[in-house]
Design a protein around this motif. Structure first.
Motif, PDB file in Angstrom:
ATOM      1  N   THR A   1      22.334 -38.102  65.124  1.00  0.00           N
ATOM      2  CA  THR A   1      21.053 -38.720  64.832  1.00  0.00           C
ATOM      3  C   THR A   1      20.006 -37.633  64.993  1.00  0.00           C
ATOM      4  O   THR A   1      19.992 -36.916  65.994  1.00  0.00           O
ATOM      5  CB  THR A   1      20.759 -39.893  65.787  1.00  0.00           C
ATOM      6  OG1 THR A   1      21.801 -40.863  65.631  1.00  0.00           O
ATOM      7  CG2 THR A   1      19.421 -40.533  65.467  1.00  0.00           C
ATOM      8  N   ILE A   2      19.137 -37.512  63.996  1.00  0.00           N
ATOM      9  CA  ILE A   2      18.096 -36.486  64.029  1.00  0.00           C
ATOM     10  C   ILE A   2      16.862 -37.073  64.702  1.00  0.00           C
ATOM     11  O   ILE A   2      16.337 -38.100  64.272  1.00  0.00           O
ATOM     12  CB  ILE A   2      17.780 -35.983  62.611  1.00  0.00           C
ATOM     13  CG1 ILE A   2      19.054 -35.370  62.005  1.00  0.00           C
ATOM     14  CG2 ILE A   2      16.639 -34.974  62.649  1.00  0.00           C
ATOM     15  CD1 ILE A   2      18.926 -34.943  60.571  1.00  0.00           C
ATOM     16  N   VAL A   3      16.451 -36.424  65.772  1.00  0.00           N
ATOM     17  CA  VAL A   3      15.322 -36.889  66.577  1.00  0.00           C
ATOM     18  C   VAL A   3      14.360 -35.730  66.823  1.00  0.00           C
ATOM     19  O   VAL A   3      14.674 -34.580  66.521  1.00  0.00           O
ATOM     20  CB  VAL A   3      15.805 -37.471  67.927  1.00  0.00           C
ATOM     21  CG1 VAL A   3      16.668 -38.701  67.723  1.00  0.00           C
ATOM     22  CG2 VAL A   3      16.561 -36.433  68.741  1.00  0.00           C
ATOM     23  N   GLY A   4      13.209 -36.030  67.382  1.00  0.00           N
ATOM     24  CA  GLY A   4      12.278 -34.976  67.769  1.00  0.00           C
ATOM     25  C   GLY A   4      12.832 -34.205  68.952  1.00  0.00           C
ATOM     26  O   GLY A   4      13.728 -34.673  69.659  1.00  0.00           O
TER      27      GLY A   4
ATOM     28  N   GLU B   1      24.965 -36.432  73.485  1.00  0.00           N
ATOM     29  CA  GLU B   1      24.904 -37.835  73.069  1.00  0.00           C
ATOM     30  C   GLU B   1      24.774 -37.989  71.553  1.00  0.00           C
ATOM     31  O   GLU B   1      24.543 -39.078  71.053  1.00  0.00           O
ATOM     32  CB  GLU B   1      23.735 -38.540  73.765  1.00  0.00           C
ATOM     33  CG  GLU B   1      23.911 -38.686  75.262  1.00  0.00           C
ATOM     34  CD  GLU B   1      22.753 -39.403  75.923  1.00  0.00           C
ATOM     35  OE1 GLU B   1      21.885 -39.963  75.223  1.00  0.00           O
ATOM     36  OE2 GLU B   1      22.721 -39.419  77.159  1.00  0.00           O
ATOM     37  N   GLY B   2      24.882 -36.865  70.825  1.00  0.00           N
ATOM     38  CA  GLY B   2      24.797 -36.932  69.366  1.00  0.00           C
ATOM     39  C   GLY B   2      23.379 -36.977  68.845  1.00  0.00           C
ATOM     40  O   GLY B   2      23.145 -37.351  67.694  1.00  0.00           O
ATOM     41  N   LEU B   3      22.408 -36.581  69.653  1.00  0.00           N
ATOM     42  CA  LEU B   3      21.002 -36.557  69.251  1.00  0.00           C
ATOM     43  C   LEU B   3      20.582 -35.107  69.078  1.00  0.00           C
ATOM     44  O   LEU B   3      20.494 -34.370  70.063  1.00  0.00           O
ATOM     45  CB  LEU B   3      20.125 -37.232  70.308  1.00  0.00           C
ATOM     46  CG  LEU B   3      20.480 -38.665  70.682  1.00  0.00           C
ATOM     47  CD1 LEU B   3      19.660 -39.126  71.876  1.00  0.00           C
ATOM     48  CD2 LEU B   3      20.276 -39.592  69.506  1.00  0.00           C
ATOM     49  N   ILE B   4      20.341 -34.692  67.820  1.00  0.00           N
ATOM     50  CA  ILE B   4      19.953 -33.296  67.597  1.00  0.00           C
ATOM     51  C   ILE B   4      18.492 -33.210  67.175  1.00  0.00           C
ATOM     52  O   ILE B   4      17.971 -34.078  66.491  1.00  0.00           O
ATOM     53  CB  ILE B   4      20.865 -32.586  66.567  1.00  0.00           C
ATOM     54  CG1 ILE B   4      20.816 -33.253  65.200  1.00  0.00           C
ATOM     55  CG2 ILE B   4      22.284 -32.490  67.097  1.00  0.00           C
ATOM     56  CD1 ILE B   4      21.496 -32.460  64.103  1.00  0.00           C
ATOM     57  N   SER B   5      17.869 -32.139  67.592  1.00  0.00           N
ATOM     58  CA  SER B   5      16.456 -31.903  67.309  1.00  0.00           C
ATOM     59  C   SER B   5      16.235 -31.608  65.831  1.00  0.00           C
ATOM     60  O   SER B   5      17.039 -30.924  65.195  1.00  0.00           O
ATOM     61  CB  SER B   5      15.964 -30.713  68.138  1.00  0.00           C
ATOM     62  OG  SER B   5      14.696 -30.284  67.681  1.00  0.00           O
ATOM     63  N   ASN B   6      15.111 -32.112  65.323  1.00  0.00           N
ATOM     64  CA  ASN B   6      14.740 -31.800  63.946  1.00  0.00           C
ATOM     65  C   ASN B   6      14.465 -30.308  63.769  1.00  0.00           C
ATOM     66  O   ASN B   6      14.409 -29.817  62.646  1.00  0.00           O
ATOM     67  CB  ASN B   6      13.519 -32.624  63.519  1.00  0.00           C
ATOM     68  CG  ASN B   6      12.296 -32.349  64.377  1.00  0.00           C
ATOM     69  OD1 ASN B   6      12.367 -32.280  65.601  1.00  0.00           O
ATOM     70  ND2 ASN B   6      11.166 -32.209  63.744  1.00  0.00           N
TER      71      ASN B   6
END
Length: 158
Positions: free
Chosen positions: A108-111, A119-124
Motif C-alpha cells: 500500500t502506497i502511503v505518505g 507491514e506492507g506500507l511503502i512511502s510515496n
C-alpha cells in the motif's frame, strides 16, 4: 518565509499519529518526569548517570513530540476522489510480480509519515512507489532501486 513539508496520509494514518502523540504527551512524559524526580533524589547530579539518562530520554521524547505535531499540522489527507481511480496512487494497494518469474508482492502506497515496509506500507517517496504511481493494471514497469533494476507487471490495484 519557509514552507513546511506537507505530509500526505490517509485518515487512519493521521489518527494513528494523533494517538501516538497523545500517548507520548500523557503517559511517556509523566514517566520521564518521575524518573528525573527519582534520579534527583540520589544527590550529586554531576555524577548521576540515572539523571543523565532520564534527561537524554526527555530530550529525545520532546523531539519526537515536536516531529509528530509538525506532521499532524502539515498533514494532507488523501480524499476518496483521489482513490476512485484505476491508477496507482497514494492510498492504493498494488500487487505486482517481478518478471520473468518472480513472486507476487503487495504494497500500500502511503505518505512517508505512515510508511512501514514490514507491514506492507511503502512511502510515496520510495523508488518502488515513484515508479508505480500513475501506472495501471497490466503495465510493465522498470523499477530502479539501490539493489539494482527490476521489471515488474502490475497485477491489480485496489
Amino acid at each position: 518565509m519557509i514552507t513546511e513539508k506537507k505530509f500526505p496520509m490517509t485518515v487512519a494514518g493521521k489518527q494513528k499519529l494523533e494517538e501516538e502523540l497523545e500517548f507520548l504527551k500523557t503517559v511517556k512524559r509523566k514517566e520521564i518526569v518521575e524518573r528525573i524526580k527519582i534520579a534527583r533524589s540520589y544527590g550529586d547530579l554531576s555524577e548521576n548517570s540515572e539523571y543523565d539518562s532520564a534527561k537524554e530520554d526527555q530530550g529525545f521524547l520532546e523531539g519526537k513530540i515536536s516531529t509528530l505535531e509538525s506532521m499532524i499540522r502539515n498533514s494532507v489527507i488523501i480524499t476518496e476522489d483521489e482513490l476512485n481511480t484505476d491508477e496507482v496512487r497514494l492510498g492504493k494497494t498494488v500487487t505486482f510480480k517481478e518478471l520473468p518469474n518472480g513472486d507476487e508482492e503487495t504494497y500500500t502506497i502511503v505518505g512517508s509519515a505512515e510508511a512501514n515496509p514490514i507491514e506492507g506500507l511503502i512511502s510515496n517517496d520510495s523508488p518502488i512507489a515513484k515508479a508505480l504511481i500513475g501506472r495501471r493494471a497490466d503495465d510493465e514497469v522498470k523499477i530502479t532501486t539501490p539493489g539494482g533494476e527490476m521489471l515488474v507487471v502490475i497485477l491489480k490495484i485496489k
